[in-house]
Design a protein around this motif. Sequence first.
Motif, PDB file in Angstrom:
ATOM      1  N   TYR A  36      -4.650  -8.018 -16.766  1.00 35.52           N
ATOM      2  CA  TYR A  36      -4.134  -9.151 -15.987  1.00 35.52           C
ATOM      3  C   TYR A  36      -5.062 -10.305 -16.335  1.00 35.52           C
ATOM      4  CZ  TYR A  36      -1.764  -5.624 -13.072  1.00 35.52           C
ATOM      5  OH  TYR A  36      -0.996  -4.590 -12.614  1.00 35.52           O
ATOM      6  N   ILE A  83      -8.813  -9.562 -16.610  1.00 30.11           N
ATOM      7  CA  ILE A  83      -9.114  -8.278 -15.947  1.00 30.11           C
ATOM      8  C   ILE A  83      -8.447  -7.132 -16.699  1.00 30.11           C
ATOM      9  CG2 ILE A  83      -8.813  -6.910 -13.832  1.00 30.11           C
ATOM     10  CD1 ILE A  83      -8.598  -9.642 -12.354  1.00 30.11           C
ATOM     11  N   ALA A 120      -7.193  -3.714 -16.315  1.00 24.98           N
ATOM     12  CA  ALA A 120      -6.871  -2.775 -15.226  1.00 24.98           C
ATOM     13  C   ALA A 120      -6.710  -1.350 -15.731  1.00 24.98           C
ATOM     14  CB  ALA A 120      -5.608  -3.231 -14.504  1.00 24.98           C
ATOM     15  N   ALA A 175      -8.357   6.072  -5.974  1.00 27.11           N
ATOM     16  CA  ALA A 175      -8.628   5.195  -4.831  1.00 27.11           C
ATOM     17  C   ALA A 175      -7.857   3.879  -4.965  1.00 27.11           C
ATOM     18  CB  ALA A 175     -10.132   4.917  -4.758  1.00 27.11           C
ATOM     19  N   ASN A 176      -7.928   3.066  -3.936  1.00 24.38           N
ATOM     20  CA  ASN A 176      -7.367   1.709  -3.962  1.00 24.38           C
ATOM     21  C   ASN A 176      -7.911   0.949  -5.150  1.00 24.38           C
ATOM     22  OD1 ASN A 176      -5.643   1.179  -1.826  1.00 24.38           O
ATOM     23  ND2 ASN A 176      -7.351   1.096  -0.384  1.00 24.38           N
ATOM     24  N   GLY A 177      -7.018   0.336  -5.901  1.00 26.57           N
ATOM     25  CA  GLY A 177      -7.483  -0.527  -6.985  1.00 26.57           C
ATOM     26  C   GLY A 177      -7.872   0.211  -8.257  1.00 26.57           C
ATOM     27  N   ALA A 178      -7.661   1.536  -8.295  1.00 17.94           N
ATOM     28  CA  ALA A 178      -8.073   2.315  -9.471  1.00 17.94           C
ATOM     29  C   ALA A 178      -7.164   2.041 -10.664  1.00 17.94           C
ATOM     30  CB  ALA A 178      -8.066   3.802  -9.143  1.00 17.94           C
ATOM     31  N   GLY A 179      -5.934   1.582 -10.378  1.00 13.14           N
ATOM     32  CA  GLY A 179      -5.016   1.264 -11.478  1.00 13.14           C
ATOM     33  C   GLY A 179      -3.725   2.079 -11.446  1.00 13.14           C
ATOM     34  N   LYS A 180      -3.458   2.737 -10.332  1.00 16.68           N
ATOM     35  CA  LYS A 180      -2.282   3.627 -10.248  1.00 16.68           C
ATOM     36  C   LYS A 180      -0.974   2.847 -10.402  1.00 16.68           C
ATOM     37  CE  LYS A 180      -3.385   5.200  -6.126  1.00 16.68           C
ATOM     38  NZ  LYS A 180      -4.515   4.268  -5.917  1.00 16.68           N
ATOM     39  N   SER A 181      -0.826   1.811  -9.579  1.00 16.73           N
ATOM     40  CA  SER A 181       0.422   1.046  -9.649  1.00 16.73           C
ATOM     41  C   SER A 181       0.548   0.361 -11.011  1.00 16.73           C
ATOM     42  CB  SER A 181       0.476  -0.020  -8.554  1.00 16.73           C
ATOM     43  OG  SER A 181       0.408   0.588  -7.293  1.00 16.73           O
ATOM     44  N   THR A 182      -0.564  -0.124 -11.520  1.00 18.11           N
ATOM     45  CA  THR A 182      -0.535  -0.779 -12.834  1.00 18.11           C
ATOM     46  C   THR A 182      -0.029   0.186 -13.890  1.00 18.11           C
ATOM     47  OG1 THR A 182      -2.377  -2.205 -12.201  1.00 18.11           O
ATOM     48  CG2 THR A 182      -1.962  -1.957 -14.555  1.00 18.11           C
ATOM     49  N   GLU A 190       5.929   0.993  -4.612  1.00 17.66           N
ATOM     50  CA  GLU A 190       5.124   1.037  -3.394  1.00 17.66           C
ATOM     51  C   GLU A 190       5.722   0.064  -2.380  1.00 17.66           C
ATOM     52  OE1 GLU A 190       0.895   0.674  -4.200  1.00 17.66           O
ATOM     53  OE2 GLU A 190       0.586  -0.170  -2.216  1.00 17.66           O
ATOM     54  N   GLU A 224       3.292   6.057  -4.230  1.00 15.62           N
ATOM     55  CA  GLU A 224       2.782   6.260  -2.869  1.00 15.62           C
ATOM     56  C   GLU A 224       3.874   6.369  -1.806  1.00 15.62           C
ATOM     57  OE1 GLU A 224      -0.823   4.672  -1.699  1.00 15.62           O
ATOM     58  OE2 GLU A 224      -1.439   4.058  -3.710  1.00 15.62           O
ATOM     59  N   GLN A 278      -2.170   8.416  -2.772  1.00 18.50           N
ATOM     60  CA  GLN A 278      -3.537   8.420  -2.233  1.00 18.50           C
ATOM     61  C   GLN A 278      -3.725   9.655  -1.364  1.00 18.50           C
ATOM     62  OE1 GLN A 278      -5.694   5.096  -0.751  1.00 18.50           O
ATOM     63  NE2 GLN A 278      -4.193   3.675  -1.583  1.00 18.50           N
TER      64      GLN A 278
HETATM   65  P1  ATP Z   1      -3.464   0.479  -4.611  1.00 17.75           P
HETATM   66  O1  ATP Z   1      -3.406   1.877  -4.187  1.00 17.75           O
HETATM   67  O2  ATP Z   1      -4.282  -0.377  -3.717  1.00 17.75           O
HETATM   68  O3  ATP Z   1      -2.132  -0.107  -4.969  1.00 17.75           O
HETATM   69  P2  ATP Z   1      -3.885   0.936  -7.409  1.00 17.75           P
HETATM   70  O4  ATP Z   1      -4.667   2.110  -7.831  1.00 17.75           O
HETATM   71  O5  ATP Z   1      -2.420   1.002  -7.497  1.00 17.75           O
HETATM   72  O6  ATP Z   1      -4.313   0.519  -5.958  1.00 17.75           O
HETATM   73  P3  ATP Z   1      -3.612  -1.428  -8.993  1.00 17.75           P
HETATM   74  O7  ATP Z   1      -2.761  -2.127  -7.997  1.00 17.75           O
HETATM   75  O8  ATP Z   1      -2.989  -0.891 -10.199  1.00 17.75           O
HETATM   76  O9  ATP Z   1      -4.423  -0.263  -8.278  1.00 17.75           O
HETATM   77  O10 ATP Z   1      -4.786  -2.401  -9.397  1.00 17.75           O
HETATM   78  C1  ATP Z   1      -5.718  -2.129 -10.456  1.00 17.75           C
HETATM   79  C2  ATP Z   1      -6.618  -3.318 -10.681  1.00 17.75           C
HETATM   80  O11 ATP Z   1      -5.854  -4.412 -11.197  1.00 17.75           O
HETATM   81  C3  ATP Z   1      -7.270  -3.847  -9.402  1.00 17.75           C
HETATM   82  O12 ATP Z   1      -8.567  -4.264  -9.724  1.00 17.75           O
HETATM   83  C4  ATP Z   1      -6.414  -5.024  -9.015  1.00 17.75           C
HETATM   84  O13 ATP Z   1      -7.157  -5.969  -8.330  1.00 17.75           O
HETATM   85  C5  ATP Z   1      -5.953  -5.541 -10.351  1.00 17.75           C
HETATM   86  N1  ATP Z   1      -4.622  -6.145 -10.264  1.00 17.75           N
HETATM   87  C6  ATP Z   1      -3.478  -5.537  -9.850  1.00 17.75           C
HETATM   88  N2  ATP Z   1      -2.428  -6.391  -9.904  1.00 17.75           N
HETATM   89  C7  ATP Z   1      -2.917  -7.572 -10.361  1.00 17.75           C
HETATM   90  C8  ATP Z   1      -2.341  -8.835 -10.647  1.00 17.75           C
HETATM   91  N3  ATP Z   1      -1.032  -9.076 -10.501  1.00 17.75           N
HETATM   92  N4  ATP Z   1      -3.168  -9.804 -11.079  1.00 17.75           N
HETATM   93  C9  ATP Z   1      -4.490  -9.596 -11.261  1.00 17.75           C
HETATM   94  N5  ATP Z   1      -5.086  -8.414 -11.022  1.00 17.75           N
HETATM   95  C10 ATP Z   1      -4.332  -7.411 -10.587  1.00 17.75           C
END
Ligand code: ATP
Length: 232
Positions: A11, A14, A16, A35-42, A83, A158, A190
């Motif tokens: 991103y 960043i 991810a 965990a939160n922010g680990a990159g799952k949704s990405t 999600e 999730e 999670q």
């Molecule tokens: P959650 O369970 O909170 O959804 P996650 O494991 O799915 O967490 P992601 O949402 O994939 O995590 O986020 C992974 C990293 O990418 C995080 O550091 C997040 O801040 C960053 N990120 C996610 N979406 C964006 C975006 N649109 N722009 C910039 N950074 C992003």
Amino acid sequence: MLTLENVHTHYGPIEALKGVSLNVQQGEIVTLIGANGAGKSTLLMTVCGDPRASAGTITWKGNDITKEETSKIMRTGLAVVPEGRRVFSAMTVEENLSMGGFFNKTTYDQRMAHVLELFPRLEERFKQRAGTMSGGEQQMLAIGRALMSEPELLILDEPSLGLAPLIINQIFDIIHKLRDEGMTIFLVEQNANQALRLADRGYVIENGKIVLEDTGANLLVNEDVRKAYLGG
Ligand code: ATP
């Protein structure tokens, strides 16, 4: 069936996903925990091409889809329940389900019957507006809508988020039933405990990297997983 090889996603500045490799084979339930922010949704969204992988290869049913348009990817037998169960609040249950794909009347009737058999609650609420239903009912609707396209791979982001334990059990029962019907499922959670119990195999993602991969059963008893994701 689905393979990611050394996938990176950015991103802006960043990073991810930092070189993720994983695969999902036909008929399996594979879970991705982290965990939160680990990159799952990405990771899930990168499979769908939005955001696009900045490096690496994504293969689906033998085809390289790394650079494919999202709209095309979504027509190749892959369905995603994002999600936050995004249903159309102002539409009824029936209307939401009818948005799940394009079909002729016979296919529509068959698939609708299947979804309503899986989720009797949706049949009870057929004419109710989605926005007035409980979180659990909306999650059932979101899954039901994805099933209307009769996907070969169902991707769930999730599904248990924010739901009461009883409802979570119902959702996991349905996922189990779908697998018994032969559906392949990629489940991001999670709620590591229940996800690993259900899954054939699991991956653990930390800070954009896969740090562990094993059977669900082995991950459940893995010391590091227990400490980090299962409350000790
Ligand atoms: P959650 O369970 O909170 O959804 P996650 O494991 O799915 O967490 P992601 O949402 O994939 O995590 O986020 C992974 C990293 O990418 C995080 O550091 C997040 O801040 C960053 N990120 C996610 N979406 C964006 C975006 N649109 N722009 C910039 N950074 C992003």
